[in-house]
Design a protein around this motif. Sequence first.
Motif, PDB file in Angstrom:
ATOM      1  N   GLN A 273      28.997 -28.076  34.924  1.00  0.00           N
ATOM      2  CA  GLN A 273      29.664 -28.233  36.219  1.00  0.00           C
ATOM      3  C   GLN A 273      29.269 -27.037  37.074  1.00  0.00           C
ATOM      4  OE1 GLN A 273      34.003 -28.501  36.286  1.00  0.00           O
ATOM      5  NE2 GLN A 273      33.964 -29.716  38.146  1.00  0.00           N
ATOM      6  N   ALA A 274      29.116 -27.247  38.365  1.00  0.00           N
ATOM      7  CA  ALA A 274      28.658 -26.185  39.255  1.00  0.00           C
ATOM      8  C   ALA A 274      29.490 -26.159  40.527  1.00  0.00           C
ATOM      9  CB  ALA A 274      27.178 -26.369  39.590  1.00  0.00           C
ATOM     10  N   LEU A 275      29.563 -24.979  41.121  1.00  0.00           N
ATOM     11  CA  LEU A 275      30.294 -24.778  42.372  1.00  0.00           C
ATOM     12  C   LEU A 275      29.496 -23.821  43.248  1.00  0.00           C
ATOM     13  CD1 LEU A 275      32.902 -25.135  44.081  1.00  0.00           C
ATOM     14  CD2 LEU A 275      33.828 -23.149  42.863  1.00  0.00           C
ATOM     15  N   THR A 276      29.346 -24.162  44.521  1.00  0.00           N
ATOM     16  CA  THR A 276      28.682 -23.263  45.459  1.00  0.00           C
ATOM     17  C   THR A 276      29.639 -22.992  46.614  1.00  0.00           C
ATOM     18  OG1 THR A 276      27.583 -25.125  46.571  1.00  0.00           O
ATOM     19  CG2 THR A 276      26.386 -24.036  44.775  1.00  0.00           C
ATOM     20  N   ASN A 277      29.168 -23.130  47.835  1.00  0.00           N
ATOM     21  CA  ASN A 277      30.004 -22.828  48.998  1.00  0.00           C
ATOM     22  C   ASN A 277      30.354 -24.074  49.790  1.00  0.00           C
ATOM     23  OD1 ASN A 277      27.840 -20.255  48.838  1.00  0.00           O
ATOM     24  ND2 ASN A 277      30.011 -19.756  48.836  1.00  0.00           N
ATOM     25  N   GLN A 278      30.323 -25.210  49.107  1.00  0.00           N
ATOM     26  CA  GLN A 278      30.722 -26.482  49.699  1.00  0.00           C
ATOM     27  C   GLN A 278      31.933 -27.022  48.960  1.00  0.00           C
ATOM     28  OE1 GLN A 278      29.289 -27.934  52.319  1.00  0.00           O
ATOM     29  NE2 GLN A 278      27.496 -26.618  52.536  1.00  0.00           N
ATOM     30  N   SER A 279      32.845 -27.650  49.699  1.00  0.00           N
ATOM     31  CA  SER A 279      33.990 -28.287  49.064  1.00  0.00           C
ATOM     32  C   SER A 279      33.503 -29.394  48.137  1.00  0.00           C
ATOM     33  CB  SER A 279      34.935 -28.859  50.131  1.00  0.00           C
ATOM     34  OG  SER A 279      36.018 -29.521  49.522  1.00  0.00           O
ATOM     35  N   ILE A 280      34.103 -29.475  46.953  1.00  0.00           N
ATOM     36  CA  ILE A 280      33.705 -30.447  45.936  1.00  0.00           C
ATOM     37  C   ILE A 280      34.636 -31.651  45.884  1.00  0.00           C
ATOM     38  CG2 ILE A 280      33.515 -30.764  43.432  1.00  0.00           C
ATOM     39  CD1 ILE A 280      31.136 -29.352  44.604  1.00  0.00           C
ATOM     40  N   TYR A 281      35.903 -31.456  46.235  1.00  0.00           N
ATOM     41  CA  TYR A 281      36.894 -32.524  46.060  1.00  0.00           C
ATOM     42  C   TYR A 281      36.491 -33.766  46.858  1.00  0.00           C
ATOM     43  CZ  TYR A 281      41.299 -35.046  45.930  1.00  0.00           C
ATOM     44  OH  TYR A 281      42.261 -36.010  45.743  1.00  0.00           O
ATOM     45  N   ASN A 282      36.458 -34.906  46.174  1.00  0.00           N
ATOM     46  CA  ASN A 282      36.116 -36.213  46.755  1.00  0.00           C
ATOM     47  C   ASN A 282      34.673 -36.291  47.245  1.00  0.00           C
ATOM     48  OD1 ASN A 282      38.366 -37.743  46.281  1.00  0.00           O
ATOM     49  ND2 ASN A 282      39.308 -37.366  48.278  1.00  0.00           N
ATOM     50  N   ALA A 283      33.826 -35.329  46.875  1.00  0.00           N
ATOM     51  CA  ALA A 283      32.409 -35.391  47.240  1.00  0.00           C
ATOM     52  C   ALA A 283      31.609 -35.861  46.027  1.00  0.00           C
ATOM     53  CB  ALA A 283      31.914 -34.026  47.696  1.00  0.00           C
ATOM     54  N   ASP A 287      26.214 -36.406  47.495  1.00  0.00           N
ATOM     55  CA  ASP A 287      26.634 -35.717  48.721  1.00  0.00           C
ATOM     56  C   ASP A 287      26.496 -34.203  48.571  1.00  0.00           C
ATOM     57  OD1 ASP A 287      27.205 -38.103  49.946  1.00  0.00           O
ATOM     58  OD2 ASP A 287      29.357 -38.032  49.495  1.00  0.00           O
ATOM     59  N   SER A 288      26.923 -33.687  47.427  1.00  0.00           N
ATOM     60  CA  SER A 288      26.869 -32.242  47.209  1.00  0.00           C
ATOM     61  C   SER A 288      25.430 -31.735  47.211  1.00  0.00           C
ATOM     62  CB  SER A 288      27.536 -31.894  45.878  1.00  0.00           C
ATOM     63  OG  SER A 288      28.919 -32.220  45.908  1.00  0.00           O
ATOM     64  N   ARG A 289      24.532 -32.502  46.606  1.00  0.00           N
ATOM     65  CA  ARG A 289      23.126 -32.102  46.600  1.00  0.00           C
ATOM     66  C   ARG A 289      22.527 -32.156  48.001  1.00  0.00           C
ATOM     67  NH1 ARG A 289      21.049 -31.856  41.382  1.00  0.00           N
ATOM     68  NH2 ARG A 289      22.446 -32.703  39.805  1.00  0.00           N
ATOM     69  N   GLY A 290      22.973 -33.122  48.791  1.00  0.00           N
ATOM     70  CA  GLY A 290      22.444 -33.253  50.144  1.00  0.00           C
ATOM     71  C   GLY A 290      22.909 -32.164  51.084  1.00  0.00           C
ATOM     72  N   ARG A 291      24.107 -31.619  50.828  1.00  0.00           N
ATOM     73  CA  ARG A 291      24.686 -30.633  51.741  1.00  0.00           C
ATOM     74  C   ARG A 291      24.333 -29.199  51.391  1.00  0.00           C
ATOM     75  NH1 ARG A 291      30.870 -31.293  51.840  1.00  0.00           N
ATOM     76  NH2 ARG A 291      30.524 -31.682  49.627  1.00  0.00           N
ATOM     77  N   CYS A 292      23.918 -28.948  50.128  1.00  0.00           N
ATOM     78  CA  CYS A 292      23.765 -27.555  49.691  1.00  0.00           C
ATOM     79  C   CYS A 292      22.510 -27.378  48.851  1.00  0.00           C
ATOM     80  CB  CYS A 292      24.993 -27.135  48.893  1.00  0.00           C
ATOM     81  SG  CYS A 292      24.928 -25.432  48.303  1.00  0.00           S
ATOM     82  N   ARG A 293      21.608 -26.519  49.310  1.00  0.00           N
ATOM     83  CA  ARG A 293      20.374 -26.274  48.565  1.00  0.00           C
ATOM     84  C   ARG A 293      20.655 -25.632  47.204  1.00  0.00           C
ATOM     85  NH1 ARG A 293      19.101 -20.998  48.578  1.00  0.00           N
ATOM     86  NH2 ARG A 293      20.028 -19.642  50.160  1.00  0.00           N
ATOM     87  N   ARG A 294      21.743 -24.843  47.122  1.00  0.00           N
ATOM     88  CA  ARG A 294      22.098 -24.241  45.848  1.00  0.00           C
ATOM     89  C   ARG A 294      22.488 -25.303  44.831  1.00  0.00           C
ATOM     90  NH1 ARG A 294      23.978 -18.843  46.277  1.00  0.00           N
ATOM     91  NH2 ARG A 294      23.474 -17.946  48.299  1.00  0.00           N
ATOM     92  N   TYR A 295      23.304 -26.230  45.280  1.00  0.00           N
ATOM     93  CA  TYR A 295      23.746 -27.286  44.367  1.00  0.00           C
ATOM     94  C   TYR A 295      22.574 -28.167  43.964  1.00  0.00           C
ATOM     95  CZ  TYR A 295      27.067 -30.485  42.234  1.00  0.00           C
ATOM     96  OH  TYR A 295      27.776 -31.238  41.332  1.00  0.00           O
ATOM     97  N   ARG A 296      21.606 -28.347  44.844  1.00  0.00           N
ATOM     98  CA  ARG A 296      20.445 -29.168  44.530  1.00  0.00           C
ATOM     99  C   ARG A 296      19.642 -28.601  43.365  1.00  0.00           C
ATOM    100  NH1 ARG A 296      19.939 -29.800  50.145  1.00  0.00           N
ATOM    101  NH2 ARG A 296      18.377 -28.153  50.294  1.00  0.00           N
ATOM    102  N   SER A 297      19.748 -27.302  43.132  1.00  0.00           N
ATOM    103  CA  SER A 297      18.979 -26.691  42.049  1.00  0.00           C
ATOM    104  C   SER A 297      19.578 -26.956  40.682  1.00  0.00           C
ATOM    105  CB  SER A 297      18.878 -25.180  42.281  1.00  0.00           C
ATOM    106  OG  SER A 297      20.142 -24.567  42.142  1.00  0.00           O
ATOM    107  N   THR A 298      20.800 -27.525  40.613  1.00  0.00           N
ATOM    108  CA  THR A 298      21.405 -27.851  39.326  1.00  0.00           C
ATOM    109  C   THR A 298      20.751 -29.112  38.772  1.00  0.00           C
ATOM    110  OG1 THR A 298      23.164 -29.157  40.362  1.00  0.00           O
ATOM    111  CG2 THR A 298      23.601 -26.818  39.978  1.00  0.00           C
TER     112      THR A 298
END
Length: 299
Positions: A273-283, A287-298
């Motif tokens: 599980q990963a967390l960056t600087n984007q809200s995760i709840y209900n995403a 969506d998380s990969r599209g909004r955050c380059r950090r999350y895309r690296s997971t």
Amino acid sequence: MPFVHKMKRAISRAVVGTALVFTSASAQDRVIDLRFSVPPASDSEIPRTLQSVVKVQGTGGLYRDGLYLMSHFGDREEIFRRENHRAIDNRWREDTWRYCSIFSAAAGSSTIMGRNWDNQNMGSIIVSVYHPPRGYSSISFGRAIDVGFSLNTDLEQLKSSGLGKKLLLAPFYATDGINERGLAVAVTGVRETTHKTGNNSQLIFVTFLVRKLLDQTRSVDEAVNLVQQYILFDLDQNSLNTHFFVADSSGRSVILEYADDRWRETYGDKPWQALTNQSIYNASDTDSRGRCRRYRSTK
């Protein structure tokens, strides 16, 4: 400056171990074993605590600022409560852009949890080992600037001065940590939200909640139950820009976010599980990969 926690199923109740992994563009990774100082017992636990300060790395080394270790003795709950009230009455600094990444992942019979700080003004880091009289022992990490020290300050030289007593607050300003039962918690910045403070829950500063999670909980379920007692704030008593990542020694993890005047939980449903600087709840993951380059690296 990333660090990695390894949480074994059986963690010694006497010693909590960790390591720091240093990285830079010009140097290979180095793992530094931490050795906390334990000064002889004395009539007062305050000078004993202050004399425990150990400089691992001073200012101007591999990083611009230093790394210090502290062993805390005695009960800090009263000064932590006073500091929480001070935070309620005084707006915190305008650090609304704290960029970080956190993850947990299965590693055989263990769970690995790691994080990085990308703060440009991070300053020196204080690593505290704390043994609350009525709670779990832990190691925690915090920024010296949050305690009240300016950049490029040699904390070891200040421990015998009047300013040195500020160091007693280092466990209060924990942004990350792991306790003797294998419960680990870390925070990252997120878009600022506002909330109401009119219900019966207690208003608590973000790092004080980290402290309570480390002192009082040993599992994801206990952590979720504890946070329900509190309303979180950081910038001022009606706003926050922080969310939490909690993992335990069983491998379970949860992201805790305060939104719409209540806590929202997102449990890990993968081996990581990963967390960056984007809200995760209900995403969704997409969506998380599209909004955050950090999350895309997971993966």
